[in-house]
Design a protein around this motif. Structure first.
Motif, PDB file in Angstrom:
ATOM      1  N   LYS A  42      -1.000  -2.157  -9.438  1.00  0.00           N
ATOM      2  CA  LYS A  42      -0.351  -1.118  -8.625  1.00  0.00           C
ATOM      3  C   LYS A  42       0.188   0.006  -9.507  1.00  0.00           C
ATOM      4  O   LYS A  42       0.731  -0.261 -10.582  1.00  0.00           O
ATOM      5  N   VAL A  56       0.845  -0.645   0.402  1.00  0.00           N
ATOM      6  CA  VAL A  56       0.324   0.572   1.005  1.00  0.00           C
ATOM      7  C   VAL A  56       0.268   0.335   2.517  1.00  0.00           C
ATOM      8  O   VAL A  56       0.157  -0.810   2.942  1.00  0.00           O
ATOM      9  N   GLU A  68       5.783   1.812   5.543  1.00  0.00           N
ATOM     10  CA  GLU A  68       5.492   1.043   6.769  1.00  0.00           C
ATOM     11  C   GLU A  68       4.723   1.929   7.761  1.00  0.00           C
ATOM     12  O   GLU A  68       5.249   2.939   8.248  1.00  0.00           O
ATOM     13  N   SER A  69       3.520   1.479   8.075  1.00  0.00           N
ATOM     14  CA  SER A  69       2.608   2.326   8.852  1.00  0.00           C
ATOM     15  C   SER A  69       3.185   2.794  10.193  1.00  0.00           C
ATOM     16  O   SER A  69       3.027   3.965  10.553  1.00  0.00           O
TER      17      SER A  69
END
Ligand SMILES: N[C@@H](CCC(=O)N[C@@H](CS)C(=O)NCC(=O)O)C(=O)O
Length: 233
Positions: A42, A56, A68-69
């Motif tokens: 990462k 991600v 956080e999507s």
């Protein structure tokens, strides 16, 4: 597309969570810089930007990270003018959030559990959970679309469309590996028609990174390799 307003997405091509962020940005018609992460190594930027989860997607807006999507999608919706991703009516908004959370909390662990299962019994149990969860989404679609709209979000794609739509290439990978259609014309006819419409939308077609079914198939094959080893002992 509008200028990228200092927007950078740290992502991964096979991640449905990343895909939904990119589709949300497409919905708003804004461009962004996409940076592919190597999760086995990462980047400093990822570790610094998402020190809690180290996952991600991360959206970096003018140097500030958002993680956080689902949170990122809501941020994008509030930040940019243009078509709303979440419904404007408070009740419909709450309902959309409910189904997005259901997709992540119930549907996702079920099909991911199926992919990771270490025995035939465990896999059968997870298949059942997956099919039951998708049935709930079928009923949700009937309600959200009012029986005649093309999408959960109405005439164009919205929050729940993007969340569920981000799983479709993984469902296709599951179909290829296990010969199991999670969404199909017999059991989930409304979602089957919805999925066809969804993949034809500009937001889904022009997304970067391009979802890669072959790569998802490879991931599944790697994940279920230990199960094959167990059954051959
Ligand atoms: N709940 C998170 C999930 C994100 C997630 O699981 N990302 C995975 C890639 S699909 C990841 O970065 N994993 C890295 C790790 O677990 O170390 C979201 O919605 O953004």
């Amino acid at each position: 597309m509008a200028g990228n307003e200092g927007l950078k997405v740290l992502g991964l091509q096979v991640s449905p969570f990343v895909l939904r962020v990119c589709m949300a940005l497409n919905t708003k018609g804004v461009s962004y810089e996409y940076v592919e992460e190597d999760l086995s190594n990462k980047s400093e930027l990822l570790l610094k930007s998402n020190p809690v989860h180290k996952k991600v997607p991360v959206l970096i807006h003018n140097g500030k990270p958002i993680c956080e999507s689902l949170v990122i999608m809501q941020y994008v919706d509030e930040l940019f003018a243009g078509r709303s991703i979440l419904p404007t009516d408070p009740y419909e908004r709450a309902t959309a959030r409910f189904w997005a959370a259901y997709a992540d909390d119930k549907l996702l662990p079920a099909w991911y559990g199926m992919v990771k299962a270490q025995s035939a019994e465990e896999r059968a149990e997870k298949v059942e959970e997956t099919l039951s969860a998708i049935q709930h989404m079928e009923v949700a679609f009937a309600k959200c679309s009012g029986g005649n709209a093309a999408f959960f979000g109405g005439d164009s794609i919205g929050y729940v469309d993007i969340v569920l739509g981000s799983f479709l290439f993984w469902f296709e990978a599951v179909r290829r590996v296990y010969d199991l259609e999670i969404i199909n014309a017999s059991n989930t006819p409304l979602l089957a028609a919805w999925a066809e419409r969804f993949v034809g939308t500009v937001e889904a077609k022009e997304v970067v990174p391009v979802p890669d079914v072959d790569m998802a198939v490879q991931c599944i094959n790697k994940l279920h390799a230990p199960a094959a080893a167990i059954s051959s002992q």
